[in-house]
Design a protein around this motif. Structure first.
Motif, short mmCIF file in Angstrom:
data_model
loop_
_atom_site.label_atom_id
_atom_site.label_comp_id
_atom_site.label_asym_id
_atom_site.label_seq_id
_atom_site.Cartn_x
_atom_site.Cartn_y
_atom_site.Cartn_z
N CYS A 32 -6.40 16.95 15.65
CA CYS A 32 -6.29 17.28 17.07
C CYS A 32 -6.44 15.95 16.88
CB CYS A 32 -6.82 17.77 17.70
SG CYS A 32 -6.37 19.36 18.02
N HIS A 68 0.30 25.28 14.00
CA HIS A 68 1.45 24.27 14.82
C HIS A 68 2.64 23.89 14.37
CE1 HIS A 68 -2.64 22.83 14.82
NE2 HIS A 68 -3.16 24.04 13.82
N LYS A 77 4.89 16.09 17.76
CA LYS A 77 3.83 17.58 18.06
C LYS A 77 4.18 18.52 19.22
CE LYS A 77 1.17 16.82 13.92
NZ LYS A 77 1.11 15.68 14.25
N TYR A 80 1.65 23.78 20.49
CA TYR A 80 1.96 24.51 19.34
C TYR A 80 0.78 27.08 20.00
CZ TYR A 80 -3.38 23.91 18.77
OH TYR A 80 -4.40 23.67 19.27
#
Length: 126
Positions: A32, A68, A77, A80
């Motif tokens: 992260c 993810h 991204k 997820y």
């Protein structure tokens, strides 16, 4: 409220239902922190994929429980399935086109995930 979101190239588009006032997690785990992910965890029923399913790739590591997702085109991204909440979805608030008006950001110690994951379990419940 319904918040629209997308990846950078907008190949992936989605909506998430969340209140005007939300609590978000800023996680310090290796994944992260490097991705700059800001977490909004909601029940899966509050999430709708609108476009781009064919552009979604999935990355897993460690236990393989977390899925993810990232865009095959731009690498963003946007959301997820988190290991802490496999019955929910975790939306990257940075990928929302409209942000919730009241956001409280709390630090989450993901470097010590096993000790802290239980603190997130309630977020994917209806």
């Amino acid at each position: 409220m319904i918040y629209p979101g997308s990846c950078h190239c907008q190949a992936i588009k989605f909506e998430v239902e969340a209140p005007e006032e939300v609590e978000l997690e800023n996680c310090n785990c290796s994944h992260c922190a490097k991705a700059g992910y800001l977490h909004l965890i909601v029940p899966l029923s509050k999430f709708t994929l609108l476009a781009g399913e064919e552009c979604i790739a999935t990355y897993t590591f460690n236990t393989g429980i977390a899925k993810h997702s990232f865009c095959k085109v731009c690498g963003m991204k946007p959301f997820y399935i988190p290991r802490s909440n496999p019955d929910g979805i975790d939306v990257n608030v940075h990928c929302l086109d409209i942000k919730p008006p009241k956001m409280t950001i709390v630090d989450f110690d993901g470097l010590n995930w096993e000790k802290n994951a239980h603190k997130l379990a309630h977020k994917s419940k209806e």
